[in-house]
Design an enzyme around this catalytic site. Structure first.
Site, PDB file in Angstrom:
ATOM      1  N   ASP A 155       0.843  -1.197   0.000  1.00  0.00           N
ATOM      2  CA  ASP A 155       0.000   0.000   0.000  1.00  0.00           C
ATOM      3  C   ASP A 155       0.876   1.243   0.000  1.00  0.00           C
ATOM      4  O   ASP A 155       2.091   1.157   0.191  1.00  0.00           O
ATOM      5  CB  ASP A 155      -0.984  -0.004   1.187  1.00  0.00           C
ATOM      6  N   ASP A 196      -7.927  -2.844  14.596  1.00  0.00           N
ATOM      7  CA  ASP A 196      -9.322  -2.998  14.156  1.00  0.00           C
ATOM      8  C   ASP A 196      -9.471  -4.110  13.117  1.00  0.00           C
ATOM      9  O   ASP A 196     -10.529  -4.254  12.513  1.00  0.00           O
ATOM     10  CB  ASP A 196      -9.851  -1.666  13.582  1.00  0.00           C
ATOM     11  N   HIS A 244      -7.697  -4.418  10.291  1.00  0.00           N
ATOM     12  CA  HIS A 244      -7.400  -4.088   8.883  1.00  0.00           C
ATOM     13  C   HIS A 244      -6.157  -4.834   8.401  1.00  0.00           C
ATOM     14  O   HIS A 244      -5.266  -5.173   9.191  1.00  0.00           O
ATOM     15  CB  HIS A 244      -7.284  -2.575   8.654  1.00  0.00           C
ATOM     16  N   GLU A 262      -9.891  -1.181   5.503  1.00  0.00           N
ATOM     17  CA  GLU A 262     -10.494  -0.918   6.804  1.00  0.00           C
ATOM     18  C   GLU A 262     -11.746  -1.777   6.984  1.00  0.00           C
ATOM     19  O   GLU A 262     -12.256  -2.342   6.016  1.00  0.00           O
ATOM     20  CB  GLU A 262     -10.875   0.568   6.891  1.00  0.00           C
TER      21      GLU A 262
HETATM   22  C1  F6R Z   1       1.384  -1.533   6.361  1.00  0.00           C
HETATM   23  C2  F6R Z   1      -0.048  -1.827   6.405  1.00  0.00           C
HETATM   24  C3  F6R Z   1      -0.817  -1.913   7.680  1.00  0.00           C
HETATM   25  C4  F6R Z   1      -0.032  -2.448   8.864  1.00  0.00           C
HETATM   26  C5  F6R Z   1      -0.918  -2.487  10.108  1.00  0.00           C
HETATM   27  C6  F6R Z   1      -0.113  -2.919  11.322  1.00  0.00           C
HETATM   28  O1  F6R Z   1       1.865  -1.549   5.031  1.00  0.00           O
HETATM   29  O2  F6R Z   1      -0.621  -1.975   5.393  1.00  0.00           O
HETATM   30  O3  F6R Z   1      -1.955  -2.725   7.472  1.00  0.00           O
HETATM   31  O4  F6R Z   1       0.445  -3.725   8.566  1.00  0.00           O
HETATM   32  O5  F6R Z   1      -1.449  -1.232  10.356  1.00  0.00           O
HETATM   33  O6  F6R Z   1       0.855  -1.925  11.585  1.00  0.00           O
HETATM   34  P1  F6R Z   1       2.009  -2.169  12.635  1.00  0.00           P
HETATM   35  O7  F6R Z   1       2.806  -3.317  12.130  1.00  0.00           O
HETATM   36  O8  F6R Z   1       2.804  -0.892  12.651  1.00  0.00           O
HETATM   37  O9  F6R Z   1       1.352  -2.479  13.938  1.00  0.00           O
END
Ligand code: F6R
Length: 242
Positions: free
Chosen positions: A64, A133, A135, A140
């Site tokens: 992303d 959450d 995602h 989301e």
């Molecule tokens: C990152 C992404 C997000 C993270 C998620 C967890 O490219 O797409 O979905 O993987 O927010 O983030 P962390 O690892 O920082 O807890």
């Protein structure tokens, strides 16, 4: 599988990736940003430095990317992944495939990115984190399970969670391009890393709950080759093994 400590996670998952490129030097790896995969990237950088990993024939794909940051901004996901991994290994120039946030037509850019993924035969191993959450990528809660790469609005909680990486909370972009849930599920193998108590509820619901767009990571139940790598805190709400 439960392991303790970031180093152990880095070693474990990093080892799988080193094995992948040793068996198939031209494999494609899908890279997530955020704190969860950071120990993996540190392990890969060290493995390259000590001659145990070459990515010279590999491809990497970004999961992303924010929309709205100026090109070269240090918080673009392209810049983040360069600092964490790609600046320190021998991936060929141009071998990172990523949505281009400066494309004049972001929707057309999403379609181009999907066509590129198809043309290369998909991602061999996709690394993922999970949001508190539920995602995955920037999909989301409420994201369609059949979604493909597209422009999305970021949830206020995700913007708040990511504000720690910016000087000011209102600098966090409001939109992003993300691989869709169906795009993620088209990877041949998926490794999800989650650590810390904030992830425990989402992890338990994703693994043991019903598949529900309200918790995007639950869609991973539909994939035949997903490995969850959890520390004790993130695994705390899973049912005890019989
Ligand atoms: C990152 C992404 C997000 C993270 C998620 C967890 O490219 O797409 O979905 O993987 O927010 O983030 P962390 O690892 O920082 O807890």
């Amino acid at each position: 599988m439960q392991v303790s400590g970031a180093d152990r996670i880095g070693e474990l998952v990093g080892g799988w990736i080193i094995d992948l490129f040793s068996d198939r030097p031209d494999a494609t790896i899908g890279l997530a940003n955020g704190s969860s995969p950071a120990p993996v990237y540190a392990h890969l950088v060290e493995a390259h430095r000590t001659g145990r990993l070459s990515m010279a024939r590999a491809r990497a794909v970004l999961l992303d990317e924010y929309l709205g940051l100026p090109a070269g901004h240090p918080r673009t996901y392209r810049a983040e992944i360069a600092r964490a991994l790609l600046d320190h290994v021998d991936l060929a120039p141009g071998a990172l495939l990523a949505p281009d946030p400066s494309a004049p037509d972001p929707d057309a850019e999403c379609e181009r990115f999907e066509r590129t993924l198809d043309a290369i035969g998909g991602i061999d191993l996709q690394l993922l984190g999970i949001g508190a959450d539920g995602h995955i990528g920037f999909n989301e809660p409420g994201s369609p399970l059949d979604s493909r790469t597209r422009v999305v609005e970021l949830h206020p909680i995700t913007r708040r969670d990511n504000a720690r990486f910016f000087d000011q909370p209102d600098e966090v972009p409001t939109r992003a391009i993300t691989q869709g849930i169906a795009t993620i599920l088209s990877a041949h193998r998926i490794v999800v890393i989650a650590t810390g108590p904030a992830k425990a509820s989402a992890v338990a619901r994703a693994i043991e709950g019903s598949v529900d767009p309200a918790l995007p990571a639950s869609a991973l139940q539909h994939h035949p080759a997903v490995t969850w790598v959890l520390d004790t805190a993130a695994a705390a709400q899973l049912s005890p093994r019989a």
